[in-house]
Design an enzyme around this catalytic site. Sequence first.
Site, PDB file in Angstrom:
ATOM      1  N   ASP A   1       0.856  -1.188   0.000  1.00  0.00           N
ATOM      2  CA  ASP A   1       0.000   0.000   0.000  1.00  0.00           C
ATOM      3  C   ASP A   1       0.892   1.238   0.000  1.00  0.00           C
ATOM      4  O   ASP A   1       2.102   1.158   0.263  1.00  0.00           O
ATOM      5  CB  ASP A   1      -0.885  -0.038   1.251  1.00  0.00           C
ATOM      6  CG  ASP A   1      -1.645   1.244   1.465  1.00  0.00           C
ATOM      7  OD1 ASP A   1      -2.300   1.713   0.522  1.00  0.00           O
ATOM      8  OD2 ASP A   1      -1.581   1.789   2.585  1.00  0.00           O
TER       9      ASP A   1
ATOM     10  N   LYS B   1     -11.372   6.334  -3.394  1.00  0.00           N
ATOM     11  CA  LYS B   1     -11.895   7.553  -2.782  1.00  0.00           C
ATOM     12  C   LYS B   1     -13.288   7.900  -3.314  1.00  0.00           C
ATOM     13  O   LYS B   1     -14.127   8.420  -2.566  1.00  0.00           O
ATOM     14  CB  LYS B   1     -10.931   8.719  -3.014  1.00  0.00           C
ATOM     15  CG  LYS B   1      -9.491   8.445  -2.577  1.00  0.00           C
ATOM     16  CD  LYS B   1      -9.384   7.732  -1.227  1.00  0.00           C
ATOM     17  CE  LYS B   1      -7.963   7.392  -0.853  1.00  0.00           C
ATOM     18  NZ  LYS B   1      -7.863   6.431   0.252  1.00  0.00           N
TER      19      LYS B   1
END
Length: 240
Positions: A11, A51
Amino acid sequence: MKQNIEMVVFDMAGTTVQDKNEVEYCFMKAGDQTGLVTNPEEINSMMGWSKLTVFETLRNKQLAGASATEINFRVNQSYAAFREILEAHYLSAEILPTEGTLEIFEFLKQTNVKIALTTGFYRKVTDIILQRLGWNEGLGENYAGNGLINASVSSDQVKAGRPAPFMVFRAMELCGVNDVRRIIKIGDTPSDLGEGKNAGCHLTLGVTNGTHTKEQLEKYENDGLFESMSSFKHFLENIC
């Protein structure tokens, strides 16, 4: 015991890139600007997601019963504000790797293990971060190459972001890795752990000094949790 690991999928924010709640702040600021009611705990529970998906989830909750047209308008309104705030932040703020990350990258390069980054960010802000860190050097137009990292995949480049496995699969394509059982996945959110498990990675691991604590991450299926990237490096040295 040495294991035949071909790639580690990392990540970004909170794992390999320092995150001092900046992303959470950008979410909250965008919400304030566009009339979206939320709180830090709610935002934190969705860290690692695409998002756009975060805003879709929040708006559907807030506008239950509204028309699809109204919800879509409000989603796009909040997401546009968020993008503007987020991009301005990463263009101006100090961006640093987490402690131990560069040492891990160097070790993996020496052992010929591929390095891939996946992220809930969209491509534009991912590129801003990579460029400012100098991690984009060697990446080609398809975001694969032989520089410091070997591949970068953002959530808007696949049909679904975390916890779906598709960013891991795309990283495999970019790096020429054919067996998911030779991949380690590590991140700092529940959605990172879900991504690795859904992809069938050999090991799905967490780091607990990012956005989520050990107590929060241990509730989710995983193969090990590390207090820092430095401790993860010690683990890698014993198996790679």
